[in-house]
Design an enzyme around this catalytic site. Structure first.
Site, PDB file in Angstrom:
ATOM      1  N   ARG A  91       0.848  -1.201   0.000  1.00  0.00           N
ATOM      2  CA  ARG A  91       0.000   0.000   0.000  1.00  0.00           C
ATOM      3  C   ARG A  91       0.881   1.248   0.000  1.00  0.00           C
ATOM      4  O   ARG A  91       0.537   2.265  -0.573  1.00  0.00           O
ATOM      5  CB  ARG A  91      -0.922   0.005   1.220  1.00  0.00           C
ATOM      6  CG  ARG A  91      -2.003  -1.065   1.153  1.00  0.00           C
ATOM      7  CD  ARG A  91      -3.002  -0.920   2.290  1.00  0.00           C
ATOM      8  NE  ARG A  91      -4.023  -1.967   2.248  1.00  0.00           N
ATOM      9  CZ  ARG A  91      -3.927  -3.128   2.890  1.00  0.00           C
ATOM     10  NH1 ARG A  91      -2.868  -3.404   3.617  1.00  0.00           N
ATOM     11  NH2 ARG A  91      -4.896  -4.018   2.804  1.00  0.00           N
ATOM     12  N   ASP A 151     -11.248  -4.349   7.714  1.00  0.00           N
ATOM     13  CA  ASP A 151     -10.360  -5.351   8.323  1.00  0.00           C
ATOM     14  C   ASP A 151     -11.134  -6.230   9.313  1.00  0.00           C
ATOM     15  O   ASP A 151     -10.949  -7.443   9.355  1.00  0.00           O
ATOM     16  CB  ASP A 151      -9.173  -4.663   9.022  1.00  0.00           C
ATOM     17  CG  ASP A 151      -8.315  -3.887   8.033  1.00  0.00           C
ATOM     18  OD1 ASP A 151      -8.213  -4.315   6.863  1.00  0.00           O
ATOM     19  OD2 ASP A 151      -7.744  -2.841   8.416  1.00  0.00           O
ATOM     20  N   ARG A 154     -13.377  -8.642   7.438  1.00  0.00           N
ATOM     21  CA  ARG A 154     -12.618  -9.815   6.970  1.00  0.00           C
ATOM     22  C   ARG A 154     -12.416 -10.796   8.125  1.00  0.00           C
ATOM     23  O   ARG A 154     -12.638 -11.999   7.988  1.00  0.00           O
ATOM     24  CB  ARG A 154     -11.261  -9.359   6.412  1.00  0.00           C
ATOM     25  CG  ARG A 154     -11.411  -8.711   5.047  1.00  0.00           C
ATOM     26  CD  ARG A 154     -10.087  -8.199   4.500  1.00  0.00           C
ATOM     27  NE  ARG A 154     -10.275  -7.772   3.114  1.00  0.00           N
ATOM     28  CZ  ARG A 154      -9.569  -6.809   2.524  1.00  0.00           C
ATOM     29  NH1 ARG A 154      -8.624  -6.168   3.185  1.00  0.00           N
ATOM     30  NH2 ARG A 154      -9.804  -6.497   1.266  1.00  0.00           N
ATOM     31  N   HIS A 178      -3.705   0.533   8.604  1.00  0.00           N
ATOM     32  CA  HIS A 178      -4.235  -0.397   7.596  1.00  0.00           C
ATOM     33  C   HIS A 178      -3.059  -0.886   6.741  1.00  0.00           C
ATOM     34  O   HIS A 178      -2.939  -0.573   5.575  1.00  0.00           O
ATOM     35  CB  HIS A 178      -5.247   0.358   6.735  1.00  0.00           C
ATOM     36  CG  HIS A 178      -5.965  -0.490   5.733  1.00  0.00           C
ATOM     37  ND1 HIS A 178      -6.630  -1.643   6.061  1.00  0.00           N
ATOM     38  CD2 HIS A 178      -6.134  -0.337   4.405  1.00  0.00           C
ATOM     39  CE1 HIS A 178      -7.179  -2.150   4.966  1.00  0.00           C
ATOM     40  NE2 HIS A 178      -6.887  -1.377   3.947  1.00  0.00           N
TER      41      HIS A 178
END
Ligand code: APR
Length: 315
Positions: A91, A151, A154, A178
């Site tokens: 990221r 998150d 998930r 994140h």
């Protein structure tokens, strides 16, 4: 109380933005303005979604534009503009390109909607949220990032799958940035109030934690040409709904800390109460020393990336 005629802008009409816009109108949350830099894309996707309206049966309007004048007086603005990850990219590799995009987008958003609440989705999330906050000059309760809802969704899915129970009964908490250093919190993750530490072996919990941390890259490796968007879009839309309908929902959100958890001047994921004013409360959990250490490590990684923004003179 729900806002009377709520208006939401979604910037970036790509995978995450267009799907988020679709969720918002089809869940009857608000009218939506979809904005993108590419001519025709937001207009075409908006028209396509309007043509689905007689089949989906909702009364929300979506319009597409390349001009921020159309976003005037939005209550909430979701920023998804930027490039997405490809295999082999972290990221953080997106930092420079997306910082230029998110900085420019924030300036335009603020010009037309000075009282809006901004939810940043573009990655690297914590850094882009920091940048958008600085550029906007808004109070921190009106600028935050979408990461923890995704998150923890998930993690909830992986827990539900492992125990073969309904997702509806599973709650999970993920703190921190994140990125690779996010901090799944099994002690605060439950099935109908039962901590998962009572239901799953330490080894299985460890597997779930690792899969949660790598949830983004698992999808990138499948898709190859982009990153996840259905679950990110659902997560952002749920946050918008909590704000528009003043739901006072409690989610992990990438929020500005000013002393909470012993952290200052950094955006990381922590549980907050979300309502019409944005972040209405930051909830401070009593963490065990190793949990707090992991959160601080994650915050340090975010701070290092924010420092890169200054080095590049982007903030
Ligand atoms: N202004 C408006 N829109 C822009 C700009 C800009 N300056 N620059 C790029 N865009 C648009 C692109 O034209 C594209 O339509 O942003 C959109 C991004 O869409 P995708 O490439 O499909 O990426 P997506 O999967 O939606 O991810 C967007 O969200 O989850 C994060 O990491 C992800 O940072 C990425 C962002």
């Amino acid at each position: 109380m729900t806002l009377k005629n709520p208006k939401v802008t979604v910037v970036g009409a790509g995978n995450v933005g267009a799907t988020c816009a679709q969720r918002l109108i089809e869940k009857n949350v608000s009218d939506v303005v979809l904005v993108d830099i590419i001519e025709g894309i937001p207009q075409g996707k908006a028209l396509d979604l309007m043509e689905a309206r007689p089949v989906e049966l909702h009364d929300r309007k979506i319009t597409g534009s390349n001009d921020y004048a159309a976003t005037k007086d939005s209550d909430v603005v979701v920023i998804t503009a930027g490039i997405a990850r490809k295999p082999g990219m972290s990221r953080d590799d997106l930092l420079k390109t997306n910082a230029q995009i998110v900085g420019g987008v924030t300036n335009e958003v603020v010009k037309y909607s000075p009282n809006s609440i901004i939810i940043v989705v573009s990655n690297p999330l914590d850094v882009m949220t920091h940048l958008s906050w600085v550029k906007s000059k808004f109070p921190p309760e009106r600028v935050f990032g979408m990461a923890g809802v995704l998150d923890s969704a998930r993690m909830r899915f992986f827990i539900a799958e492992a125990l073969n129970v309904s997702c509806e009964d599973v709650q999970a908490m993920v703190l921190g940035g994140h990125g690779d250093q996010m901090v799944p919190m099994p002690r605060f993750s439950t099935v109908s109030g039962i901590p998962i530490t009572e239901l799953l072996s330490p080894q299985k919990i460890n597997e779930i934690n690792e899969r949660t941390k790598n949830g983004g890259i698992e999808i990138v490796n499948y898709l190859k040409t982009g990153s996840a968007y259905y679950a990110p879009a659902s997560s952002a839309a749920t946050m918008v709904e909590a704000i528009i309908q003043d739901r006072k929902r409690v989610f992990p959100v990438c929020a500005h800390l000013s002393g909470e958890y012993g952290l200052k001047d950094v955006f990381v994921g922590v549980p907050v109460k979300l309502g019409q004013k944005g972040i209405e409360k930051i909830i401070e959990l009593k963490l065990a020393s190793e949990e707090l250490e992991a959160l601080h490590k994650s915050a340090d990684a975010v701070k290092q990336n924010v420092a890169k923004l200054s080095e590049l003179a982007l903030v």
